[in-house]
Design a protein around this motif. Sequence first.
Motif, mmCIF file in Angstrom:
data_model
loop_
_atom_site.group_PDB
_atom_site.id
_atom_site.type_symbol
_atom_site.label_atom_id
_atom_site.label_comp_id
_atom_site.label_asym_id
_atom_site.label_seq_id
_atom_site.Cartn_x
_atom_site.Cartn_y
_atom_site.Cartn_z
ATOM 1 N N THR A 108 27.142 -35.585 64.366
ATOM 2 C CA THR A 108 28.173 -36.753 65.190
ATOM 3 C C THR A 108 28.739 -36.648 67.217
ATOM 4 N N GLY A 109 28.180 -35.896 67.426
ATOM 5 C CA GLY A 109 28.496 -36.058 68.472
ATOM 6 C C GLY A 109 29.698 -36.552 69.135
ATOM 7 N N SER A 142 30.019 -34.922 60.841
ATOM 8 C CA SER A 142 30.045 -33.857 61.245
ATOM 9 C C SER A 142 29.763 -33.075 62.430
ATOM 10 N N ASP A 143 29.696 -31.859 63.691
ATOM 11 C CA ASP A 143 28.874 -31.464 64.456
ATOM 12 C C ASP A 143 28.707 -29.972 64.183
ATOM 13 N N ILE A 144 28.066 -29.239 64.471
ATOM 14 C CA ILE A 144 28.452 -27.359 64.879
ATOM 15 C C ILE A 144 29.137 -27.188 66.195
ATOM 16 N N ALA A 148 32.276 -31.396 71.493
ATOM 17 C CA ALA A 148 31.486 -32.918 70.980
ATOM 18 C C ALA A 148 32.789 -32.789 69.980
ATOM 19 N N LEU A 149 33.083 -32.218 69.248
ATOM 20 C CA LEU A 149 34.065 -32.764 68.624
ATOM 21 C C LEU A 149 35.420 -33.432 68.295
ATOM 22 N N LEU A 179 34.819 -32.707 61.486
ATOM 23 C CA LEU A 179 34.409 -31.909 60.239
ATOM 24 C C LEU A 179 33.260 -30.870 61.001
ATOM 25 N N LEU A 180 33.888 -29.978 61.215
ATOM 26 C CA LEU A 180 33.229 -28.426 61.850
ATOM 27 C C LEU A 180 31.820 -27.690 61.184
ATOM 28 N N GLY A 181 30.783 -28.018 61.387
ATOM 29 C CA GLY A 181 29.789 -26.907 60.888
ATOM 30 C C GLY A 181 28.216 -27.210 61.282
#
Length: 308
Positions: free
Chosen positions: A143-144, A164-166, A170-171, A190-192
Motif C-alpha cells: 500500500t505504501g 498492507s505493507d512490509i 511506509a505504514l 496491516l504490517l506483513g
Amino acid sequence: MISEQEQQQACATLHTVRDCLRWGESALRRGGVFLGHGTDDYGDETLNLLLHVLGLPWDSDPRLLDARLLPMERDAFVGLMTRRVNERLPAAYLSGRAWFCGLEFRVDERVLVPRSPLAELIEQRFEPWLVPEQVGRVLDLCTGSGCIAIAAACALPHAEVDASDISEAALAVCRDNIALHGLESQVRPLLGDGLSAAEGRYDLIISNPPYVDAADMASLPDEYRHEPVLALASGDDGLDFTRRLLREAPDYLADQGVLIVEVGNTWETMLGIWPEVPFFWFEFERGGQGVFMLSREQLLAHRAAFAA
C-alpha cells in the motif's frame, strides 16, 4: 545545475508569479530533469512547486500571474527549484504532498510517489468488472502511502479496506493519510510480507507491487533513486513478488473475488512465461499499461503453472 550565482540572480530579478513560472520552466529544461512522478510537463512541474510555496490551489485565479511575491516566497521558490534540479528530488518529496484520484496525500521518501493508472479503475468504482455495492472487503497489497486503499474506500464507502505493507516506515505514512481523510473506521493498516497479514477472504485484492527488473533498476533516472528500492525492485525479471501473489491469492479471495495487479512493462515477460493464462489487460484513457485482472476461478485453474 543551478549555481549559487544563478540563485542570487534569480532572487534579485524575479518579482511576479509569471516571472517565477518562466524562470522555473527554463531552469528545469536546462537542467534536464526527468518528469515521471505525476506531471509530464515542465510548466506543470514548476506551477506545482510555486503553488505549494504560495499555499494556493490548482484552480487559482489566472489574474494572480501578475501578483508580486514577497521576498520570502520568492526565496523559498528558488530554493525548491534549485533542489529539484541539483538533487533530482521529485517535486512531491519537496512539497510533501501528491494527488491521486483527486485526493491529496502526504508523501516523503519512505513511499513511492502516487502515479498508478489504477486510479482510473477506482474512479469508475471498478465497474463493469465488479458490482460496487457487492464489494464488502478489499485488500490493497504493498500500500505504501495508502493512496490506493484510501481512494478505494472513498469510491466504495460500504467496503472494509485493509492496507498492507512490509515496511513499517511506509505504514507510518499510510496511517497519517488514513487520519488525514478521516477513514480510521474503514481503512486498516496491516504490517506483513505479501499476504501474510491478510485475514479472511476479500472480494477484491488490488496491488501496485514492486515489478522493476534488474536491467531497468540499473538504468533508472536519478529521480527514481530517491524512492524506496523495496517498493521498486523485484528480482531479475521483475516478477518475484507477482509469482508469489499469483500462487497465494486464491486462498484469500471470495468465491467471486478478483485480483487486479499493476506490473508495468513486465507484462510482456508474463505473456511469455504463462501464454495459457487468460490475463485480462486493461486499457486506460489517460495512458498506462500493464494492469491485469484474474478471477479466483482462473487463478485456481492455473495454479500449477504459477507454482512451476
